[in-house]
Design a protein around this motif. Structure first.
Motif, mmCIF file in Angstrom:
data_model
loop_
_atom_site.group_PDB
_atom_site.id
_atom_site.type_symbol
_atom_site.label_atom_id
_atom_site.label_comp_id
_atom_site.label_asym_id
_atom_site.label_seq_id
_atom_site.Cartn_x
_atom_site.Cartn_y
_atom_site.Cartn_z
ATOM 1 N N ASP A 42 -2.946 5.478 -0.791
ATOM 2 C CA ASP A 42 -3.923 4.418 -0.498
ATOM 3 C C ASP A 42 -4.156 3.447 -1.642
ATOM 4 O OD1 ASP A 42 -4.441 4.476 2.187
ATOM 5 O OD2 ASP A 42 -6.028 5.970 2.005
ATOM 6 N N ARG B 12 0.852 -1.193 0.000
ATOM 7 C CA ARG B 12 0.000 0.000 0.000
ATOM 8 C C ARG B 12 0.886 1.240 0.000
ATOM 9 N NH1 ARG B 12 -5.233 1.106 0.860
ATOM 10 N NH2 ARG B 12 -5.615 -1.036 1.550
ATOM 11 N N VAL C 61 -2.995 0.184 -3.822
ATOM 12 C CA VAL C 61 -2.259 -1.018 -3.460
ATOM 13 C C VAL C 61 -1.708 -1.667 -4.720
ATOM 14 C CG1 VAL C 61 -2.351 -3.278 -2.323
ATOM 15 C CG2 VAL C 61 -3.738 -1.369 -1.453
#
Length: 191
Positions: free
Chosen positions: A175, A120, A177
């Motif tokens: 945020d 992430r 991934v």
């Protein structure tokens, strides 16, 4: 292929070509099924940070032994950065690093499973992947089954899934991934 002459394109000789050559030699001798066949080269960075890693996958089975799960194979012997160090030095979080169950090929002797690595991003960066065995599966030997191909993708913070090819570069936002599923290896002998 092994002695290119200018202006032939050359890249990834140590990491990708060497894996293919080693698998080819083992196949010609009939002694070991294909390993993951790649080093799953991941890089990410920006103007301040730069990082490079290779991600393990399955090793091929042979006569009398199963392959091994989630290991570096053939021409590499590198170690991944410890998660605590990775997260301390870079604006990322290692969400998980798991064995990719069921990705090794079937056979009397089973191929090793690949891995699933999820990173992430906590800040915008560029991430890239250079990998193989995303189209063709790692072969089995002596009647053993092929391992599963790998895959690469980005899971965006808004829920969008972006499939990546075996060679790709992508802009990551906070945020998002980055997910790499490494190939399993081939099995050996009929089950």
């Amino acid at each position: 292929m092994l002695n290119p002459v200018y202006p032939a394109a050359v890249v990834s000789g140590n990491v990708e070509t060497s894996s293919a050559i080693t698998n080819s030699l083992y196949a010609a001798l009939g002694v070991v099924a294909s390993s993951q066949g790649t080093m799953n080269n991941v890089t990410f960075g920006d103007a301040r940070y730069q990082y490079y890693e290779t991600i393990p996958g399955g090793s091929g089975a042979g006569d009398g032994f199963n392959g091994v799960d989630a290991v570096q194979t053939h021409m590499t012997n590198s170690r991944l950065t410890d998660p605590e160090v990775l997260e301390w030095r870079y604006p990322v979080r290692l969400e998980s690093h798991l064995i990719r169950a069921g990705s090794g090929g079937a056979g009397q002797w089973k191929g090793g499973n690949g891995a699933i690595r999820r990173i992430r991003f906590l800040a915008p960066m560029t991430a890239s992947i250079l990998s193989n065995n995303r189209i063709h599966a790692p072969f089995g030997a002596a009647g053993g089954g092929a391992g599963r191909q790998g895959s690469n993708r980005v899971e965006r913070a808004d829920g969008e899934i972006v499939a990546l090819g075996h060679i790709a570069s992508v802009e990551m936002a906070a945020d998002d991934v980055f997910v790499v599923e490494t190939p399993g290896a081939g099995g050996f002998g009929q089950a």
